[in-house]
Design a protein around this motif. Structure first.
Motif, PDB file in Angstrom:
ATOM      1  N   GLU A  36      47.691  28.050  37.767  1.00 20.44           N
ATOM      2  CA  GLU A  36      48.316  29.228  38.357  1.00 20.44           C
ATOM      3  C   GLU A  36      49.368  28.779  39.359  1.00 20.44           C
ATOM      4  N   VAL A  37      50.579  29.267  39.194  1.00 13.61           N
ATOM      5  CA  VAL A  37      51.662  28.863  40.082  1.00 13.61           C
ATOM      6  C   VAL A  37      51.759  29.785  41.284  1.00 13.61           C
ATOM      7  N   THR A  38      51.747  31.097  41.043  1.00 14.86           N
ATOM      8  CA  THR A  38      51.899  32.055  42.142  1.00 14.86           C
ATOM      9  C   THR A  38      50.845  33.156  42.053  1.00 14.86           C
ATOM     10  N   LEU A  39      50.552  33.753  43.215  1.00 16.85           N
ATOM     11  CA  LEU A  39      49.655  34.897  43.307  1.00 16.85           C
ATOM     12  C   LEU A  39      50.247  35.908  44.274  1.00 16.85           C
ATOM     13  N   SER A  40      49.986  37.183  44.023  1.00 16.24           N
ATOM     14  CA  SER A  40      50.456  38.241  44.915  1.00 16.24           C
ATOM     15  C   SER A  40      49.399  38.541  45.968  1.00 16.24           C
ATOM     16  N   ASN A  41      49.799  39.270  47.006  1.00 17.83           N
ATOM     17  CA  ASN A  41      48.828  39.691  48.022  1.00 17.83           C
ATOM     18  C   ASN A  41      47.712  40.530  47.398  1.00 17.83           C
ATOM     19  N   GLN A  42      48.071  41.360  46.423  1.00 17.66           N
ATOM     20  CA  GLN A  42      47.073  42.202  45.772  1.00 17.66           C
ATOM     21  C   GLN A  42      46.043  41.344  45.024  1.00 17.66           C
ATOM     22  N   GLU A  43      46.510  40.348  44.311  1.00 19.52           N
ATOM     23  CA  GLU A  43      45.606  39.458  43.579  1.00 19.52           C
ATOM     24  C   GLU A  43      44.726  38.666  44.536  1.00 19.52           C
ATOM     25  N   LEU A  44      45.305  38.207  45.618  1.00 18.27           N
ATOM     26  CA  LEU A  44      44.533  37.473  46.620  1.00 18.27           C
ATOM     27  C   LEU A  44      43.485  38.372  47.260  1.00 18.27           C
ATOM     28  N   ALA A  45      43.862  39.612  47.540  1.00 17.54           N
ATOM     29  CA  ALA A  45      42.925  40.559  48.152  1.00 17.54           C
ATOM     30  C   ALA A  45      41.739  40.823  47.230  1.00 17.54           C
ATOM     31  N   GLN A  46      41.999  40.949  45.945  1.00 14.20           N
ATOM     32  CA  GLN A  46      40.926  41.184  44.990  1.00 14.20           C
ATOM     33  C   GLN A  46      39.982  39.987  44.905  1.00 14.20           C
ATOM     34  N   ARG A  47      40.532  38.798  44.904  1.00 13.27           N
ATOM     35  CA  ARG A  47      39.701  37.600  44.776  1.00 13.27           C
ATOM     36  C   ARG A  47      38.905  37.314  46.050  1.00 13.27           C
ATOM     37  N   CYS A  48      39.474  37.660  47.189  1.00 10.73           N
ATOM     38  CA  CYS A  48      38.787  37.415  48.470  1.00 10.73           C
ATOM     39  C   CYS A  48      37.920  38.597  48.907  1.00 10.73           C
ATOM     40  N   SER A  49      38.055  39.713  48.192  1.00 15.17           N
ATOM     41  CA  SER A  49      37.335  40.946  48.576  1.00 15.17           C
ATOM     42  C   SER A  49      37.684  41.352  50.008  1.00 15.17           C
ATOM     43  N   LEU A  50      38.972  41.317  50.303  1.00 11.66           N
ATOM     44  CA  LEU A  50      39.466  41.680  51.624  1.00 11.66           C
ATOM     45  C   LEU A  50      40.534  42.766  51.492  1.00 11.66           C
ATOM     46  N   PRO A  51      40.749  43.565  52.556  1.00 16.42           N
ATOM     47  CA  PRO A  51      41.835  44.553  52.512  1.00 16.42           C
ATOM     48  C   PRO A  51      43.183  43.854  52.350  1.00 16.42           C
ATOM     49  N   LYS A  52      44.075  44.505  51.643  1.00 18.52           N
ATOM     50  CA  LYS A  52      45.392  43.926  51.407  1.00 18.52           C
ATOM     51  C   LYS A  52      46.138  43.678  52.712  1.00 18.52           C
ATOM     52  N   SER A  53      45.932  44.553  53.696  1.00 18.47           N
ATOM     53  CA  SER A  53      46.612  44.383  54.978  1.00 18.47           C
ATOM     54  C   SER A  53      46.151  43.101  55.674  1.00 18.47           C
ATOM     55  N   THR A  54      44.857  42.798  55.557  1.00 16.23           N
ATOM     56  CA  THR A  54      44.325  41.565  56.148  1.00 16.23           C
ATOM     57  C   THR A  54      44.915  40.348  55.451  1.00 16.23           C
ATOM     58  N   VAL A  55      44.964  40.418  54.133  1.00 14.77           N
ATOM     59  CA  VAL A  55      45.513  39.304  53.357  1.00 14.77           C
ATOM     60  C   VAL A  55      46.994  39.106  53.672  1.00 14.77           C
ATOM     61  N   SER A  56      47.720  40.183  53.875  1.00 19.60           N
ATOM     62  CA  SER A  56      49.149  40.081  54.205  1.00 19.60           C
ATOM     63  C   SER A  56      49.353  39.308  55.504  1.00 19.60           C
ATOM     64  N   ARG A  57      48.498  39.568  56.492  1.00 15.58           N
ATOM     65  CA  ARG A  57      48.608  38.840  57.763  1.00 15.58           C
ATOM     66  C   ARG A  57      48.256  37.364  57.569  1.00 15.58           C
ATOM     67  N   LEU A  58      47.248  37.112  56.740  1.00 15.90           N
ATOM     68  CA  LEU A  58      46.836  35.734  56.488  1.00 15.90           C
ATOM     69  C   LEU A  58      47.922  34.955  55.749  1.00 15.90           C
ATOM     70  N   THR A  59      48.517  35.578  54.737  1.00 17.12           N
ATOM     71  CA  THR A  59      49.550  34.863  53.967  1.00 17.12           C
ATOM     72  C   THR A  59      50.792  34.613  54.816  1.00 17.12           C
ATOM     73  N   MET A  60      51.108  35.534  55.716  1.00 16.38           N
ATOM     74  CA  MET A  60      52.247  35.328  56.602  1.00 16.38           C
ATOM     75  C   MET A  60      51.985  34.126  57.522  1.00 16.38           C
ATOM     76  N   THR A  61      50.776  34.057  58.070  1.00 17.46           N
ATOM     77  CA  THR A  61      50.413  32.946  58.961  1.00 17.46           C
ATOM     78  C   THR A  61      50.412  31.624  58.204  1.00 17.46           C
TER      79      THR A  61
END
Length: 265
Positions: A36-61
């Protein structure tokens, strides 16, 4: 009135020393799988079982720290060079790879199979070294590939070799993740325990994939390193159970014992 249930060990999040934000950031990085080369925030949120807003902050950091790279054209993320530096630092310090590789290559040539060295990462065994024979009929899995603990030969070897407490904790987690599949999974693990006692290896004949056979043996590398295992596997039409058990198994046991003996203590 029923018997009182034994108290369970506190979950990581209940431990005052457990940093939840750090754990979540590492979970995001762990979402990227081989191929897998790339993942979206939505895909990451689904895999981590976290809100998309939380994942967005994590990916930015993580992007600011260099552990992720943001791809503007798609809005998706890929692993950054900081992850490569961490992985490379670990692999270069795994002396067991240098010791094991020549013996693994000889075994690959002898068996016409793929021979892999793996270590446990959560519910998977991750390959840290891989050797293939010159034969065309071998698996294309490489370093970084993941194999499931419960159904692969290499995962079952790890389960068979660790202590009862560690094995039971992992099996409990496997059962909680997929209760419906658990009876079949449990039967496979129990059978592999018997195989390990009888043959010195665990087997997966069509259990991970219907057309893939493999055997594996675990060992303790010492020096504070975790339990590891060596797997020999390939297409079932090229590697029959009889060939693996009768011809390959003795050599695999010799190789694993030699790797263990060669490790500095």
């Amino acid at each position: 009135m029923g018997a009182k249930k034994p108290s369970r060990a506190p979950k990581p999040k209940e431990d005052r020393h457990f940093v939840t934000a750090l754990a979540r950031g590492l979970e995001v990085l762990a979402c990227f799988r081989t191929g897998e080369v790339t993942l979206s925030n939505q895909e990451l949120a689904q895999r981590c079982s976290l809100p998309k807003s939380t994942v967005s902050r994590l990916t930015m950091t993580l992007t600011k720290l260099g552990y992720l790279i943001h791809v503007p054209e798609s809005g998706r993320y890929r692993l950054g060079t900081a992850c490569l530096a961490l992985g490379s630092a670990l692999l270069t310090r795994l002396d067991v790879r240098k010791i094991a590789r020549p013996m693994m290559q000889d075994l690959a040539n002898m068996s016409g199979a793929a021979v892999s060295l793996g270590v446990r990462d959560k519910m998977s065994m991750i390959y840290v070294e891989n050797c293939r024979s010159s034969a065309a009929l071998t698996l294309t899995l490489d370093v970084g590939s993941r194999m499931p603990l419960a159904t692969s030969a290499i995962g079952r070897a790890w389960l068979a070799a660790v202590n009862d407490e560690e094995r039971n904790a992992v099996m409990q987690e496997i059962r909680e993740k997929d209760p419906e599949a658990w009876p079949k999974i449990q039967n496979g693990i129990n059978a592999s325990m018997k195989d390990y006692a009888r043959y010195g290896v665990t087997c997966s004949f069509g259990d991970w994939h219907a057309d893939v056979n493999g055997i594996a043996r675990a060992f303790d590398p010492g020096n504070g390193l975790p339990m590891m295992a060596v797997n020999v596997g390939g297409p079932s039409y090229n590697l029959s159970p009889e060939f693996l058990l009768d011809e390959v198994r003795p050599r695999l046991i010799e190789v694993v014992n030699a790797i263990e003996d060669a490790m500095p203590h």
